[in-house]
Design a protein around this motif. Sequence first.
Motif, PDB file in Angstrom:
ATOM      1  N   GLY A   1     107.220 -11.434 -13.185  1.00  0.00           N
ATOM      2  CA  GLY A   1     108.039 -10.669 -12.250  1.00  0.00           C
ATOM      3  C   GLY A   1     109.449 -11.200 -12.112  1.00  0.00           C
ATOM      4  N   LEU A   2     110.274 -10.426 -11.407  1.00  0.00           N
ATOM      5  CA  LEU A   2     111.696 -10.714 -11.300  1.00  0.00           C
ATOM      6  C   LEU A   2     112.044 -11.740 -10.224  1.00  0.00           C
ATOM      7  CD1 LEU A   2     113.083  -7.082 -11.639  1.00  0.00           C
ATOM      8  CD2 LEU A   2     113.299  -8.913 -13.298  1.00  0.00           C
ATOM      9  N   ASP A   3     111.142 -12.040  -9.325  1.00  0.00           N
ATOM     10  CA  ASP A   3     111.435 -13.009  -8.269  1.00  0.00           C
ATOM     11  C   ASP A   3     111.310 -14.423  -8.840  1.00  0.00           C
ATOM     12  OD1 ASP A   3     111.778 -14.536  -6.052  1.00  0.00           O
ATOM     13  OD2 ASP A   3     110.066 -13.734  -4.931  1.00  0.00           O
ATOM     14  N   LEU A   4     112.458 -15.014  -9.143  1.00  0.00           N
ATOM     15  CA  LEU A   4     112.471 -16.341  -9.746  1.00  0.00           C
ATOM     16  C   LEU A   4     112.772 -17.432  -8.723  1.00  0.00           C
ATOM     17  CD1 LEU A   4     114.467 -15.467 -12.995  1.00  0.00           C
ATOM     18  CD2 LEU A   4     111.986 -15.641 -12.721  1.00  0.00           C
ATOM     19  N   SER A   5     112.755 -17.085  -7.433  1.00  0.00           N
ATOM     20  CA  SER A   5     113.110 -18.053  -6.401  1.00  0.00           C
ATOM     21  C   SER A   5     112.127 -19.213  -6.336  1.00  0.00           C
ATOM     22  CB  SER A   5     113.193 -17.364  -5.032  1.00  0.00           C
ATOM     23  OG  SER A   5     111.950 -16.782  -4.683  1.00  0.00           O
ATOM     24  N   ARG A   6     110.906 -18.994  -6.797  1.00  0.00           N
ATOM     25  CA  ARG A   6     109.910 -20.068  -6.802  1.00  0.00           C
ATOM     26  C   ARG A   6     109.678 -20.625  -8.205  1.00  0.00           C
ATOM     27  NH1 ARG A   6     105.236 -17.642  -2.698  1.00  0.00           N
ATOM     28  NH2 ARG A   6     106.600 -17.393  -0.874  1.00  0.00           N
TER      29      ARG A   6
END
Length: 235
Positions: free
Chosen positions: A33-38
């Motif tokens: 997925g696109l959420d790379l904050s983690r």
Amino acid sequence: AGSSAMVAALDGLDLGPTFDWPAERLVLLIAGGLDLSRGLAGAAEDDEGAGRADAGRAGICADDVVVGLSASGASAYTVGVLRAAREAGALTMGIASSAGSPLLEAVEHPVLTATGAEVIAGSTRLGAGTAQKVVLNLFSTGVMTALGNVYDNLMINVRPENAKLRRRCTAMVARIAGVDEDAAGAALERHGDVRRAVLGLAGLEAPEIDRLLIATGGNLRRAMEQARSGSNTQE
């Protein structure tokens, strides 16, 4: 997938502000997925089915170009996206640093970045990642230039979203149209973007500017040539 995903996202997301590339014509598919904050979801790149599913949800078809990146060329997720895209008739291109890898074999246009062993073994964000960034810069800049989004060495489609970029747009109009910055700024304010401002300073009204840009696919140089040709014909 992996470090390559972040490299690809960086290059892709910069196309809008720099070249006014429409957001609806850019799709980023990243393992996990696109959420790379983690951080990156490492195990997700082993799932070819997820890649195929994401390609299907994106509606990839024969009108699309799909560029897949994986330093090792072994990311099952990325290979899945590319295989599904190719089956759907899309033009496929793959960038990897391992010759004969599944990713390069899955595409019509393989690009091998033969960077060799990493200084820190296995850390593909180094040599392989850097090479992939260079290839993407060359590819996307070449495409945008061919589409007329660059005039000489000027990024005429840059979005004037802050004071620095507004000053840059004014300077571009002044340089191309051969006027001072006051006239360029006024034209930019009136017409809204660099291409229209330049054509407005050439004496064209809004309907004629729109017609020329549509006829030339937004290519400013061709629009200027046609404007001059029309002017000469009328004389």
